[in-house]
Write a protein that holds these residues in place. Structure first.
Motif, PDB file in Angstrom:
ATOM      1  N   PRO A   1      32.757  30.055  46.067  1.00  0.00           N
ATOM      2  CA  PRO A   1      32.589  30.638  44.728  1.00  0.00           C
ATOM      3  C   PRO A   1      31.374  30.061  43.998  1.00  0.00           C
ATOM      4  CG  PRO A   1      34.617  29.334  44.849  1.00  0.00           C
ATOM      5  CD  PRO A   1      34.056  29.398  46.226  1.00  0.00           C
TER       6      PRO A   1
ATOM      7  N   LEU B   1      28.317  31.862  45.254  1.00  0.00           N
ATOM      8  CA  LEU B   1      28.296  33.184  44.623  1.00  0.00           C
ATOM      9  C   LEU B   1      27.802  33.095  43.185  1.00  0.00           C
ATOM     10  CD1 LEU B   1      31.620  34.629  46.053  1.00  0.00           C
ATOM     11  CD2 LEU B   1      29.338  35.572  46.446  1.00  0.00           C
ATOM     12  N   ASP B   2      28.267  32.083  42.450  1.00  0.00           N
ATOM     13  CA  ASP B   2      27.794  31.890  41.070  1.00  0.00           C
ATOM     14  C   ASP B   2      26.274  31.744  41.040  1.00  0.00           C
ATOM     15  OD1 ASP B   2      30.363  32.009  40.060  1.00  0.00           O
ATOM     16  OD2 ASP B   2      30.588  29.834  39.864  1.00  0.00           O
TER      17      ASP B   2
ATOM     18  N   PHE C   1      24.468  34.984  41.897  1.00  0.00           N
ATOM     19  CA  PHE C   1      24.512  35.959  40.819  1.00  0.00           C
ATOM     20  C   PHE C   1      23.803  35.486  39.548  1.00  0.00           C
ATOM     21  CE2 PHE C   1      28.273  37.551  43.319  1.00  0.00           C
ATOM     22  CZ  PHE C   1      27.553  38.593  43.875  1.00  0.00           C
TER      23      PHE C   1
ATOM     24  N   TYR D   1      36.863  36.433  48.084  1.00  0.00           N
ATOM     25  CA  TYR D   1      35.850  36.616  47.040  1.00  0.00           C
ATOM     26  C   TYR D   1      35.273  38.032  47.035  1.00  0.00           C
ATOM     27  CZ  TYR D   1      36.519  31.721  47.792  1.00  0.00           C
ATOM     28  OH  TYR D   1      37.115  30.501  47.965  1.00  0.00           O
TER      29      TYR D   1
ATOM     30  N   ASP E   1      36.275  40.685  45.491  1.00  0.00           N
ATOM     31  CA  ASP E   1      36.180  41.228  44.128  1.00  0.00           C
ATOM     32  C   ASP E   1      34.901  40.743  43.455  1.00  0.00           C
ATOM     33  OD1 ASP E   1      38.555  42.664  44.263  1.00  0.00           O
ATOM     34  OD2 ASP E   1      39.740  41.145  43.215  1.00  0.00           O
ATOM     35  N   THR E   2      34.682  39.450  43.482  1.00  0.00           N
ATOM     36  CA  THR E   2      33.495  38.867  42.845  1.00  0.00           C
ATOM     37  C   THR E   2      32.226  39.413  43.480  1.00  0.00           C
ATOM     38  OG1 THR E   2      34.711  36.840  42.374  1.00  0.00           O
ATOM     39  CG2 THR E   2      32.310  36.696  42.305  1.00  0.00           C
TER      40      THR E   2
ATOM     41  N   GLU F   1      31.799  43.281  42.726  1.00  0.00           N
ATOM     42  CA  GLU F   1      31.599  43.566  41.303  1.00  0.00           C
ATOM     43  C   GLU F   1      30.196  43.188  40.839  1.00  0.00           C
ATOM     44  OE1 GLU F   1      33.380  45.083  38.863  1.00  0.00           O
ATOM     45  OE2 GLU F   1      34.801  45.642  40.417  1.00  0.00           O
ATOM     46  N   ASN F   2      29.592  42.188  41.467  1.00  0.00           N
ATOM     47  CA  ASN F   2      28.324  41.647  40.985  1.00  0.00           C
ATOM     48  C   ASN F   2      27.110  41.952  41.849  1.00  0.00           C
ATOM     49  OD1 ASN F   2      29.103  39.964  38.543  1.00  0.00           O
ATOM     50  ND2 ASN F   2      30.575  39.286  40.072  1.00  0.00           N
TER      51      ASN F   2
ATOM     52  N   HIS G   1      36.409  48.169  46.610  1.00  0.00           N
ATOM     53  CA  HIS G   1      35.328  47.385  47.214  1.00  0.00           C
ATOM     54  C   HIS G   1      34.344  48.302  47.934  1.00  0.00           C
ATOM     55  CE1 HIS G   1      38.633  44.138  47.526  1.00  0.00           C
ATOM     56  NE2 HIS G   1      37.918  43.893  46.442  1.00  0.00           N
TER      57      HIS G   1
END
Length: 187
Positions: free
Chosen positions: A35, A38-39, A42, A70, A72-73, A76-77, A117
């Motif tokens: 995560p 991913l942060d 993004f 992950y 969804d994350t 979505e991004n 997705h």
């Protein structure tokens, strides 16, 4: 490792396969870092964002199922990613997902990849295809869209229309991949 520490580590990532693979294995050994990568990925205007994308791509190549919690994350991004050097690995991850979804053997990814997705991936791939994204992102998008078009009736006609429209003005690499898609579509 904190997000800040991981961000600093990404300064050492370059285009070499060795570095990207090293950090991909670091993620797989410490899944709590996924995560965080991913942060960072993004943080779409940051110069380190593409490096996070490179590492995530290599992680997905090694073990795509590590991305499942992950999805969804990611989905979505991913459409926010706009730096050329980040778009290519994100588009490649989308292609990995599409290929894994359509293999004949059962997998955890098939169970986890929901219509929402797939729809987000389709949307992002069409965006890369119709914008001024580099050819690699477009090529991965073509393949991803062709695969997901097996379940979405409208995708193949739209994909073929875009490829035919843009064919004459695109690069040799674009044309080569488009010809492959045309050939597959005729079958």
């Amino acid at each position: 490792m904190t997000t800040d520490a991981l961000y600093q580590e990404l300064n050492y990532v370059n285009h070499s396969r060795e570095k990207r693979l090293y950090y991909a294995h670091l993620l797989l050994a410490n899944t709590n870092l996924i995560p965080k990568i991913l942060d960072i990925m993004f943080m779409v205007d940051d110069k380190i964002s593409p490096r996070a994308a490179w590492v995530l791509e290599f992680m997905c190549k090694e073990n795509l199922e590590a991305l499942i919690p992950y999805l969804d994350t990611f989905t979505e991004n991913m459409g926010r990613v706009h730096l050329d050097s980040a778009e290519r690995p994100v588009a490649k991850i989308c292609e990995y997902i599409a290929i894994a979804y359509y293999v004949k053997t059962p997998s955890k990814l098939k169970e986890a990849l929901l219509p929402k997705h797939r729809e987000k991936i389709i949307e992002a791939c069409f965006d890369w295809l119709i914008t001024d994204a580099k050819v690699a992102a477009k090529a991965y998008s073509m393949n991803t869209l062709f695969l997901f078009g097996k379940d979405y009736d409208w995708v193949h006609p739209e994909l073929i229309t875009i490829l035919q429209r843009d064919f004459a003005s695109q690069s040799a690499a674009f044309k080569a991949r488009a010809k492959q898609i045309f050939h597959k579509a005729r079958k």
